[in-house]
Design a protein around this motif. Structure first.
Motif, PDB file in Angstrom:
ATOM      1  N   GLU A 153     -18.427 -14.095  37.326  1.00  0.00           N
ATOM      2  CA  GLU A 153     -17.362 -13.101  37.264  1.00  0.00           C
ATOM      3  C   GLU A 153     -17.823 -11.835  37.964  1.00  0.00           C
ATOM      4  O   GLU A 153     -19.013 -11.539  37.978  1.00  0.00           O
ATOM      5  CB  GLU A 153     -17.035 -12.756  35.808  1.00  0.00           C
ATOM      6  N   PRO A 154     -16.878 -11.057  38.512  1.00  0.00           N
ATOM      7  CA  PRO A 154     -17.284  -9.774  39.101  1.00  0.00           C
ATOM      8  C   PRO A 154     -17.946  -8.895  38.039  1.00  0.00           C
ATOM      9  O   PRO A 154     -17.536  -8.885  36.887  1.00  0.00           O
ATOM     10  CB  PRO A 154     -15.959  -9.168  39.576  1.00  0.00           C
ATOM     11  N   MET A 155     -18.964  -8.183  38.429  1.00  0.00           N
ATOM     12  CA  MET A 155     -19.708  -7.316  37.513  1.00  0.00           C
ATOM     13  C   MET A 155     -18.870  -6.080  37.189  1.00  0.00           C
ATOM     14  O   MET A 155     -18.417  -5.385  38.091  1.00  0.00           O
ATOM     15  CB  MET A 155     -21.019  -6.891  38.177  1.00  0.00           C
ATOM     16  N   VAL A 156     -18.663  -5.834  35.891  1.00  0.00           N
ATOM     17  CA  VAL A 156     -17.918  -4.640  35.492  1.00  0.00           C
ATOM     18  C   VAL A 156     -18.829  -3.426  35.569  1.00  0.00           C
ATOM     19  O   VAL A 156     -20.053  -3.531  35.504  1.00  0.00           O
ATOM     20  CB  VAL A 156     -17.333  -4.764  34.065  1.00  0.00           C
ATOM     21  N   ASP A 157     -18.204  -2.273  35.695  1.00  0.00           N
ATOM     22  CA  ASP A 157     -18.932  -1.006  35.654  1.00  0.00           C
ATOM     23  C   ASP A 157     -19.552  -0.882  34.260  1.00  0.00           C
ATOM     24  O   ASP A 157     -18.876  -1.128  33.262  1.00  0.00           O
ATOM     25  CB  ASP A 157     -17.936   0.125  35.892  1.00  0.00           C
ATOM     26  N   PRO A 158     -20.814  -0.508  34.158  1.00  0.00           N
ATOM     27  CA  PRO A 158     -21.423  -0.406  32.829  1.00  0.00           C
ATOM     28  C   PRO A 158     -20.817   0.695  31.965  1.00  0.00           C
ATOM     29  O   PRO A 158     -20.900   0.646  30.737  1.00  0.00           O
ATOM     30  CB  PRO A 158     -22.894  -0.119  33.116  1.00  0.00           C
ATOM     31  N   VAL A 159     -20.166   1.688  32.595  1.00  0.00           N
ATOM     32  CA  VAL A 159     -19.558   2.777  31.836  1.00  0.00           C
ATOM     33  C   VAL A 159     -18.384   2.221  31.027  1.00  0.00           C
ATOM     34  O   VAL A 159     -17.555   1.486  31.547  1.00  0.00           O
ATOM     35  CB  VAL A 159     -19.074   3.906  32.773  1.00  0.00           C
ATOM     36  N   GLY A 160     -18.373   2.553  29.746  1.00  0.00           N
ATOM     37  CA  GLY A 160     -17.291   2.115  28.883  1.00  0.00           C
ATOM     38  C   GLY A 160     -17.817   1.684  27.532  1.00  0.00           C
ATOM     39  O   GLY A 160     -18.987   1.881  27.201  1.00  0.00           O
ATOM     40  N   SER A 161     -16.938   1.095  26.753  1.00  0.00           N
ATOM     41  CA  SER A 161     -17.288   0.623  25.418  1.00  0.00           C
ATOM     42  C   SER A 161     -17.623  -0.855  25.460  1.00  0.00           C
ATOM     43  O   SER A 161     -16.936  -1.637  26.120  1.00  0.00           O
ATOM     44  CB  SER A 161     -16.112   0.840  24.457  1.00  0.00           C
ATOM     45  N   TRP A 162     -18.646  -1.225  24.745  1.00  0.00           N
ATOM     46  CA  TRP A 162     -19.102  -2.606  24.629  1.00  0.00           C
ATOM     47  C   TRP A 162     -19.106  -2.959  23.146  1.00  0.00           C
ATOM     48  O   TRP A 162     -19.638  -2.203  22.332  1.00  0.00           O
ATOM     49  CB  TRP A 162     -20.512  -2.751  25.198  1.00  0.00           C
ATOM     50  N   THR A 163     -18.526  -4.098  22.788  1.00  0.00           N
ATOM     51  CA  THR A 163     -18.438  -4.528  21.399  1.00  0.00           C
ATOM     52  C   THR A 163     -19.222  -5.819  21.208  1.00  0.00           C
ATOM     53  O   THR A 163     -19.065  -6.765  21.991  1.00  0.00           O
ATOM     54  CB  THR A 163     -16.966  -4.761  20.990  1.00  0.00           C
ATOM     55  N   MET A 164     -20.035  -5.865  20.148  1.00  0.00           N
ATOM     56  CA  MET A 164     -20.839  -7.044  19.880  1.00  0.00           C
ATOM     57  C   MET A 164     -19.938  -8.219  19.514  1.00  0.00           C
ATOM     58  O   MET A 164     -19.002  -8.076  18.740  1.00  0.00           O
ATOM     59  CB  MET A 164     -21.829  -6.781  18.748  1.00  0.00           C
TER      60      MET A 164
END
Length: 143
Positions: free
Chosen positions: A28-39
């Protein structure tokens, strides 16, 4: 006759690629690391909020991933278990390796994760395993 072998080889290669999971998030295209990540791999609500100024806030991170914070164990060398901890600091992409993110508390490296598409994985113990011990999914930009 030669066309049959070409078609058979192409079908075998396509079947092998499909069967081995090559359509996974790795491609998949790599998303920008900036943002919210949920476990997505634990029984609690772990989150990482990465901001564009390279600061972050973490909540519910397993102790075994970020074991320098809030150890409930009597021996601070013990980095085991999934006790959730929270902290903040700075993050950066690893030079010449944009899939890896380092997380710092001051000058101390606290944890590192590996991006793949819309996921961020953390390994505990054997890093040779194909799947991360804990995985986060990219949601959106933090507020």
């Amino acid at each position: 006759m030669r066309n049959r072998w070409v078609v058979a080889a192409a079908l075998a290669a396509a079947t092998l690629l499909t069967a081995t999971g090559c359509s996974s998030s790795f491609f998949e295209p790599m998303v920008d690391p900036v943002g919210s990540w949920t476990m997505t791999t634990a029984d609690w609500d772990g989150t990482l909020d990465l901001r564009s100024d390279h600061t972050f806030t973490a909540a519910g991170v397993p102790q075994s991933v970020a074991c320098t914070h809030d150890l409930p164990a009597s021996n601070p060398d013990e980095c085991q278990g999934s006790y959730p901890v929270g902290f903040s600091g700075t993050w950066k992409l690893v030079e010449n390796n944009p899939i890896q993110i380092f997380f710092f508390d001051g000058d101390t490296l606290v944890m590192s994760g590996v991006r793949s598409g819309k996921t961020l994985g953390f390994w505990v113990g054997d890093r040779e395993r194909p799947d991360p011990t804990y995985e986060y999914t990219h949601d959106a930009s933090p507020s």
